[in-house]
Every structure is written in C-alpha cells, then in structure tokens.
Scaffold this active site. Structure first.
Site, PDB file in Angstrom:
ATOM      1  N   LYS A   1       0.826  -1.219   0.000  1.00  0.00           N
ATOM      2  CA  LYS A   1       0.000   0.000   0.000  1.00  0.00           C
ATOM      3  C   LYS A   1       0.853   1.259   0.000  1.00  0.00           C
ATOM      4  O   LYS A   1       1.824   1.352   0.733  1.00  0.00           O
ATOM      5  CB  LYS A   1      -0.893   0.011   1.246  1.00  0.00           C
ATOM      6  CG  LYS A   1      -1.823  -1.171   1.355  1.00  0.00           C
ATOM      7  CD  LYS A   1      -2.496  -1.226   2.714  1.00  0.00           C
ATOM      8  CE  LYS A   1      -1.490  -1.441   3.832  1.00  0.00           C
ATOM      9  NZ  LYS A   1      -2.115  -1.555   5.152  1.00  0.00           N
TER      10      LYS A   1
ATOM     11  N   THR B   1      -6.244   9.786   9.449  1.00  0.00           N
ATOM     12  CA  THR B   1      -6.012   8.467   8.841  1.00  0.00           C
ATOM     13  C   THR B   1      -5.798   7.392   9.909  1.00  0.00           C
ATOM     14  O   THR B   1      -5.211   6.346   9.633  1.00  0.00           O
ATOM     15  CB  THR B   1      -4.782   8.504   7.907  1.00  0.00           C
ATOM     16  OG1 THR B   1      -3.664   8.981   8.666  1.00  0.00           O
ATOM     17  CG2 THR B   1      -5.018   9.376   6.692  1.00  0.00           C
TER      18      THR B   1
ATOM     19  N   GLY C   1      -6.400   4.286  11.665  1.00  0.00           N
ATOM     20  CA  GLY C   1      -7.166   3.066  11.374  1.00  0.00           C
ATOM     21  C   GLY C   1      -7.379   2.757   9.904  1.00  0.00           C
ATOM     22  O   GLY C   1      -8.152   1.848   9.579  1.00  0.00           O
ATOM     23  N   THR C   2      -6.706   3.454   9.016  1.00  0.00           N
ATOM     24  CA  THR C   2      -6.925   3.184   7.578  1.00  0.00           C
ATOM     25  C   THR C   2      -6.517   1.756   7.199  1.00  0.00           C
ATOM     26  O   THR C   2      -7.231   1.078   6.459  1.00  0.00           O
ATOM     27  CB  THR C   2      -6.143   4.164   6.670  1.00  0.00           C
ATOM     28  OG1 THR C   2      -4.799   4.209   7.109  1.00  0.00           O
ATOM     29  CG2 THR C   2      -6.745   5.547   6.680  1.00  0.00           C
ATOM     30  N   GLY C   3      -5.361   1.326   7.722  1.00  0.00           N
ATOM     31  CA  GLY C   3      -4.875  -0.016   7.380  1.00  0.00           C
ATOM     32  C   GLY C   3      -5.828  -1.095   7.893  1.00  0.00           C
ATOM     33  O   GLY C   3      -6.123  -2.069   7.193  1.00  0.00           O
ATOM     34  N   CYS C   4      -6.312  -0.914   9.125  1.00  0.00           N
ATOM     35  CA  CYS C   4      -7.238  -1.899   9.726  1.00  0.00           C
ATOM     36  C   CYS C   4      -8.527  -1.960   8.919  1.00  0.00           C
ATOM     37  O   CYS C   4      -9.025  -3.040   8.570  1.00  0.00           O
ATOM     38  CB  CYS C   4      -7.586  -1.507  11.166  1.00  0.00           C
ATOM     39  SG  CYS C   4      -6.165  -1.267  12.235  1.00  0.00           S
TER      40      CYS C   4
END
Ligand code: ATP
Ligand code: MP5
Length: 267
Positions: free
Chosen positions: A176, A207, A209-212
């Site tokens: 990502k 941003t 928590g974007t990955g979660c």
C-alpha cells in the site's frame, strides 16, 4: 441455502473506536458480513497515540479461538496486532486447523508512531505466519521490514510485492502506498499478475485506522465470495470514501468514516 457471510478478526483493541478490533467489526457490519473477534491485546489508545498496553494471556487467546471455531463457520479471517512471539505462536497453532481465507495485516507501528509489536516478533511474523496467508497487506515501512529492502518508488513497491510472494511464501501481497506523496496507489501481486489500484491522495490528517479498515473490508468482500482483485477494488473504494469523509474528532489523527460509502454506492 447460501451460507451467511461471516468473518473473524484476531487483533488488538482501540477504545477510541478508530482502529483495531473496533474498526474491523464496524467495517464487517457495514459490509453486511457477520463479524466476530478474538482479542490479543487491550490497548489504551486514542487519536493522539498509545497510552498503555495489556497483552491477553496466550491460553485465553487460544480459548477464544476455540470458542469461535467450534461453533460458527466463517469464510475468511484477518489478523492485525499480534504483539509478541508467544501470541503469534498461540494464533498460528489454532489457525493452522482452518481451511478458510487468511488476510494478514502485518501491523507494526500506529499512525501516531507507536510500536505495537516487539522487535523479536518480526521474524516470526514473516517466517511462520506470512506463508500461511492468502493475502498480506503491508504499507511501505512494513514491506521494508519484511523484505529488508528500501522502498521509495512505485517500482520498489511492485518488486517488494513479488518478493513477498516468491521468496517469503504468501499467496498474494498488496503493498500500500498511503505513504507516497501525490497518489494513493496500491499494488496487488497474486503470483501471476500485478494489479494496480489508484486514487488521488486526500489531504487529511485523519487516517487513524486506515490499514485496519482496508484489510477488514477486503476480508468482508472475500467472505462474500468476491475474487481477490474485486475484493481489493471494492475495499479500495470503501477506504477512499471513508478517508474522504473522515471524522475531524479527537486531538490527533481522527478516525475514518465506515458509513461514508453508503452515499457513493450505486445499486
Ligand atoms: N491520504 C490518503 N488519501 C487517499 N488514500 C489514502 C490516504 N492514506 C492512505 N490511503 C489509502 O488507504 C489504504 C490504507 O493504506 P495505508 O498504507 O495508509 O495503511 P497503513 O499504513 O497500514 O495505515 P496508516 O497509514 O494509518 O499506518 C491504502 O489503499 C492507501 O492507499
Ligand atoms: C490495536 C491496533 N491495531 C492496529 C493499529 C494500527 O492502526 P492504523 O490502521 O492506523 O495503522 C492500531 N492503532 N491499533
């Protein structure tokens, strides 16, 4: 009768609701997937950072997994924060019994810069868990830790995705580029083809928590039977809307908005 789409997240918590288990369950619910959770660490955190951490004893992680696995079928699961080799071992042993899709978010450091896994966990994550995964979703710094290579450009990202599949044994890798300057571009390598998912970079500090949220959305779409590339494209649309319409709340990096996609969905 068609099976009910169901998914499990194995991860740490966020009492402020933006990341970890809380973000995952909100995302599953939003995407009409029955959500279940196994907690690995209780993390006292908010939009400004991590204040304290308590790791759940390994036997309790195993028991939570047994409780879910012995009762309710699910098509896909994800792992997030797995803080140390003991926890990773407990999880690895139980999930090796499963024959469903495994999405690994190799969580290492939060948006606020706090480290969530011990130094000695990184090899375990790469050598034991990663080869079990259907898909691994590192951001650029995490892909650097996994491959040991510097990643600055989109060419480096694609090279890392291939290396993670061919050298380290994941079925597929999604590297990502939320950390790139002007474009939010992600590369999915499935062992044969490279797929590109790109949007404009949204100028926001919210941003957390974007990955979660992204990996939970991929897990939900896979549990519904989407192909891998469709699941990633749908999840990319979901996370982009969630970042564009993120909540300007808290004193730090605000959380994404999991219901933002509703307005944008055409069906
Ligand atoms: N500012 C942004 N604008 C648009 N898309 C973004 C932005 N930041 C991240 N993304 C996208 O959100 C998804 C999550 O990626 P990201 O790399 O940020 O995850 P992460 O690094 O694990 O999370 P974090 O950045 O919170 O540590 C990816 O599709 C990425 O391209
Ligand atoms: C329990 C937990 N797991 C993961 C993250 C990473 O969050 P992000 O998606 O912002 O990198 C977090 N802050 N807390």
């Amino acid at each position: 009768m068609k099976p009910i789409p169901a998914a499990l997240t194995i991860a740490g918590t966020d009492p402020s609701g933006g990341a970890g288990i809380q973000a995952d369950l909100k995302t599953f619910q939003e995407l009409k997937t029955y959500g279940m959770s196994v907690i690995t660490s209780v993390v006292a955190q908010n939009t400004t950072g991590v204040q304290d951490v308590h790791h759940i004893p390994e036997h309790m992680i195993e028991q939570q997994l047994k409780s879910v696995m012995s009762d309710i079928p699910f098509q896909a699961f994800k792992t997030g924060m797995l803080a140390n080799p003991g926890i990773m071992d407990a999880v690895a042993e139980k999930i090796s019994e499963l024959n469903v899709l495994y999405i690994m978010d190799p969580v290492m450091v939060t948006t606020s810069g706090d480290t969530l896994i011990s130094e000695d966990s990184r090899d375990y994550l790469r050598d034991i868990l990663l080869p079990m995964s259907t898909l691994v979703t590192p951001n650029m710094p995490e892909a650097e830790v996994i491959t040991g290579e510097k990643i600055d450009t989109s060419e480096d990202m694609q090279q890392a995705a291939k290396q993670i599949v061919h050298e380290f044994g994941a079925d597929a890798a999604l590297v990502k580029g939320g950390h790139l300057q002007d474009e939010a571009v992600d590369f999915l390598y499935d062992g044969k083809m490279m797929h590109t998912f790109s949007t404009e970079r949204i100028n926001t500090k919210n941003t957390h928590g974007t990955g979660c949220t992204y990996s939970a959305a991929i897990t939900a779409y896979l549990s519904q039977g989407c192909t891998l590339s469709d699941a990633v494209q749908n999840a990319k649309d979901f996370i982009t809307a969630a970042i564009r319409d993120s909540f300007p709340i808290g004193n730090g990096s605000g959380p994404t908005n999991q219901w933002a996609h509703r307005a944008e969905r055409v069906n």
